[in-house]
Design a protein around this motif. Structure first.
Motif, PDB file in Angstrom:
ATOM      1  N   SER A 140     -24.662  -5.736   9.649  1.00  0.00           N
ATOM      2  CA  SER A 140     -25.105  -4.822  10.917  1.00  0.00           C
ATOM      3  C   SER A 140     -24.680  -3.066   9.642  1.00  0.00           C
ATOM      4  O   SER A 140     -24.528  -3.239   8.757  1.00  0.00           O
ATOM      5  CB  SER A 140     -23.885  -5.248  10.923  1.00  0.00           C
ATOM      6  N   ALA A 141     -24.652  -2.010  11.281  1.00  0.00           N
ATOM      7  CA  ALA A 141     -24.972  -0.977  10.691  1.00  0.00           C
ATOM      8  C   ALA A 141     -23.845   0.148  10.429  1.00  0.00           C
ATOM      9  O   ALA A 141     -23.688   0.317   9.927  1.00  0.00           O
ATOM     10  CB  ALA A 141     -26.092  -0.153  11.497  1.00  0.00           C
ATOM     11  N   PHE A 142     -22.512  -1.228  11.254  1.00  0.00           N
ATOM     12  CA  PHE A 142     -21.076  -1.078  11.456  1.00  0.00           C
ATOM     13  C   PHE A 142     -20.213  -2.046  11.281  1.00  0.00           C
ATOM     14  O   PHE A 142     -20.456  -2.705  12.238  1.00  0.00           O
ATOM     15  CB  PHE A 142     -21.175  -0.382  12.487  1.00  0.00           C
ATOM     16  N   ALA A 143     -19.757  -2.013   9.856  1.00  0.00           N
ATOM     17  CA  ALA A 143     -19.298  -2.855   9.759  1.00  0.00           C
ATOM     18  C   ALA A 143     -17.867  -2.987   8.702  1.00  0.00           C
ATOM     19  O   ALA A 143     -18.073  -2.080   8.714  1.00  0.00           O
ATOM     20  CB  ALA A 143     -20.190  -4.436   8.774  1.00  0.00           C
ATOM     21  N   SER A 144     -17.189  -4.159   8.873  1.00  0.00           N
ATOM     22  CA  SER A 144     -15.790  -4.152   7.960  1.00  0.00           C
ATOM     23  C   SER A 144     -16.096  -5.124   7.031  1.00  0.00           C
ATOM     24  O   SER A 144     -15.840  -5.786   7.484  1.00  0.00           O
ATOM     25  CB  SER A 144     -14.733  -3.975   8.674  1.00  0.00           C
ATOM     26  N   TRP A 145     -14.948  -3.899   5.675  1.00  0.00           N
ATOM     27  CA  TRP A 145     -14.996  -5.538   4.747  1.00  0.00           C
ATOM     28  C   TRP A 145     -13.197  -4.927   4.503  1.00  0.00           C
ATOM     29  O   TRP A 145     -13.051  -4.080   4.728  1.00  0.00           O
ATOM     30  CB  TRP A 145     -15.463  -4.927   3.465  1.00  0.00           C
ATOM     31  N   ASP A 146     -12.918  -5.799   3.504  1.00  0.00           N
ATOM     32  CA  ASP A 146     -11.813  -6.410   3.285  1.00  0.00           C
ATOM     33  C   ASP A 146     -12.351  -5.954   1.111  1.00  0.00           C
ATOM     34  O   ASP A 146     -12.645  -6.987   0.684  1.00  0.00           O
ATOM     35  CB  ASP A 146     -11.239  -7.110   3.034  1.00  0.00           C
ATOM     36  N   PRO A 147     -11.623  -4.637   0.880  1.00  0.00           N
ATOM     37  CA  PRO A 147     -12.118  -4.436  -0.235  1.00  0.00           C
ATOM     38  C   PRO A 147     -11.698  -5.211  -0.890  1.00  0.00           C
ATOM     39  O   PRO A 147     -12.189  -5.833  -2.902  1.00  0.00           O
ATOM     40  CB  PRO A 147     -11.164  -2.903  -0.646  1.00  0.00           C
ATOM     41  N   ALA A 148      -9.975  -5.682  -1.177  1.00  0.00           N
ATOM     42  CA  ALA A 148      -9.541  -6.866  -2.379  1.00  0.00           C
ATOM     43  C   ALA A 148     -10.355  -8.000  -2.134  1.00  0.00           C
ATOM     44  O   ALA A 148     -10.678  -8.630  -3.026  1.00  0.00           O
ATOM     45  CB  ALA A 148      -8.524  -7.139  -1.326  1.00  0.00           C
ATOM     46  N   LEU A 149     -11.786  -8.457  -0.967  1.00  0.00           N
ATOM     47  CA  LEU A 149     -12.538  -9.741  -1.002  1.00  0.00           C
ATOM     48  C   LEU A 149     -13.788  -9.222  -1.615  1.00  0.00           C
ATOM     49  O   LEU A 149     -14.302 -10.027  -2.155  1.00  0.00           O
ATOM     50  CB  LEU A 149     -12.475 -10.035   0.422  1.00  0.00           C
ATOM     51  N   VAL A 150     -14.544  -7.600  -1.383  1.00  0.00           N
ATOM     52  CA  VAL A 150     -14.980  -7.231  -2.011  1.00  0.00           C
ATOM     53  C   VAL A 150     -15.558  -8.012  -3.699  1.00  0.00           C
ATOM     54  O   VAL A 150     -16.203  -7.892  -4.015  1.00  0.00           O
ATOM     55  CB  VAL A 150     -15.721  -5.991  -1.666  1.00  0.00           C
ATOM     56  N   ARG A 151     -13.586  -6.651  -4.517  1.00  0.00           N
ATOM     57  CA  ARG A 151     -13.642  -7.156  -6.001  1.00  0.00           C
ATOM     58  C   ARG A 151     -13.666  -9.323  -5.885  1.00  0.00           C
ATOM     59  O   ARG A 151     -14.163  -9.118  -7.074  1.00  0.00           O
ATOM     60  CB  ARG A 151     -12.448  -6.421  -6.039  1.00  0.00           C
ATOM     61  N   ALA A 152     -12.920  -9.598  -5.358  1.00  0.00           N
ATOM     62  CA  ALA A 152     -13.141 -10.924  -5.380  1.00  0.00           C
ATOM     63  C   ALA A 152     -14.237 -12.243  -5.307  1.00  0.00           C
ATOM     64  O   ALA A 152     -14.772 -12.831  -6.411  1.00  0.00           O
ATOM     65  CB  ALA A 152     -12.684 -12.190  -4.600  1.00  0.00           C
TER      66      ALA A 152
END
Length: 300
Positions: free
Chosen positions: A185-197
């Protein structure tokens, strides 16, 4: 609870980014920062916006020194945008890193370093048209919203299917049989803690620095990597805020919008849409994009 807006960009997208940033400032609380990650050569251009809410980060600030920029080669005009060379990894010089791939590595790196609860990822060719509040991206249990379109990728979408297979291989998830979900998506949300994991999982699976691994790929999507990790390997409690609604009214067609088509597009915005998106490779001119922004403000 905190929220940060993140956008990867570069000089050719500066007019669109300036429009996006103005909309972010208008529709977010004063404490929300907008982080833009750009090639080092473009830092001063983006800082020329002189916005107190803007944090301009050059690629070299988030990438290892072995990633050597080849900016001049990246902008050879006849090369397709996705295949322009942007850097060479001295540890893995072949294949060289395409601009589109480097941007994905940078996006993952930037979000993984954020000390924030929610990262809202917004492309340069998006305009925010309604207030962005953290509650739109987190449920009552604090779980960050994940855009997921079930069965969105099948054999008819050959290239995204390769991206999905790459994502699953990198995190060690089972391969899809005939189709799979789409998280792009061009417009989305992520959890930075999950990105790190997620990136730590890639490093563990490949026994290599995740930036080296991803940078060397020819078929890859950061959205499919993150979504696949969350839905197959993250704690099940972190999968309780999933939606097929992107919250963004998009024009994905490569055909440019004229005034009449732009009017129809703006008037079709849904009641839940927080942003509008006109794909940058559609060739839609800046005047029409300004018109869409003005028109949507009347509709909303």
């Amino acid at each position: 609870m905190t929220m940060t807006v993140v956008t990867p960009s570069h000089a050719p997208d500066f007019p669109s980014f300036a429009r996006l940033h103005a909309s972010v400032v208008r529709f977010t609380d004063p404490g929300v920062r907008h982080v833009v990650a750009v090639p080092d050569a473009d830092i001063e251009l983006f800082r020329s916006l002189k916005s107190a809410r803007l944090d301009v980060r050059g690629y070299s600030a988030v990438l290892p020194r072995r990633f050597v920029s080849t900016t001049a080669l990246a902008r050879i005009p006849r090369l397709p945008r996705g295949f322009r060379i942007a850097a060479v990894n001295l540890r893995r010089p072949w294949p060289p890193i395409r601009g589109w791939m480097l941007q994905q590595v940078v996006k993952l790196a930037v979000v993984s370093e954020l000390d924030t609860d929610v990262a809202v990822l917004i492309d340069s060719d998006v305009i925010v048209v309604r207030p962005l509040a953290e509650r739109a991206f987190r449920n009552d249990d604090g779980v960050v919203r994940l855009y997921r379109q079930p069965h969105g990728i099948d054999e008819a979408r050959e290239r995204p299917l390769r991206w999905l297979r790459t994502a699953r291989a990198l995190v060690g998830a089972p391969q899809p049989e005939a189709d799979g979900p789409d998280y792009i998506s061009a417009f989305a949300s992520w959890d930075p803690a999950l990105v790190r994991a997620c990136v730590e999982r890639v490093a563990a699976q490949t026994r290599s620095d995740w930036r080296d691994v991803i940078g060397s790929r020819l078929d890859f999507s950061e959205f499919l990597l993150y979504g696949t990790y969350v839905m197959t390997l993250a704690d099940p409690s972190r999968r309780q805020n999933v939606s097929a609604d992107s919250l963004c009214h998009s024009h994905w067609d490569p055909v440019p919008l004229d005034r009449a088509a732009a009017t129809r597009f703006a008037d079709e915005i849904g009641p839940r849409d927080l942003a509008v998106h006109v794909q940058s490779n559609s060739g839609t001119g800046e005047t029409i994009r300004d018109y869409i922004s003005d028109r949507v403000s009347q509709v909303t």
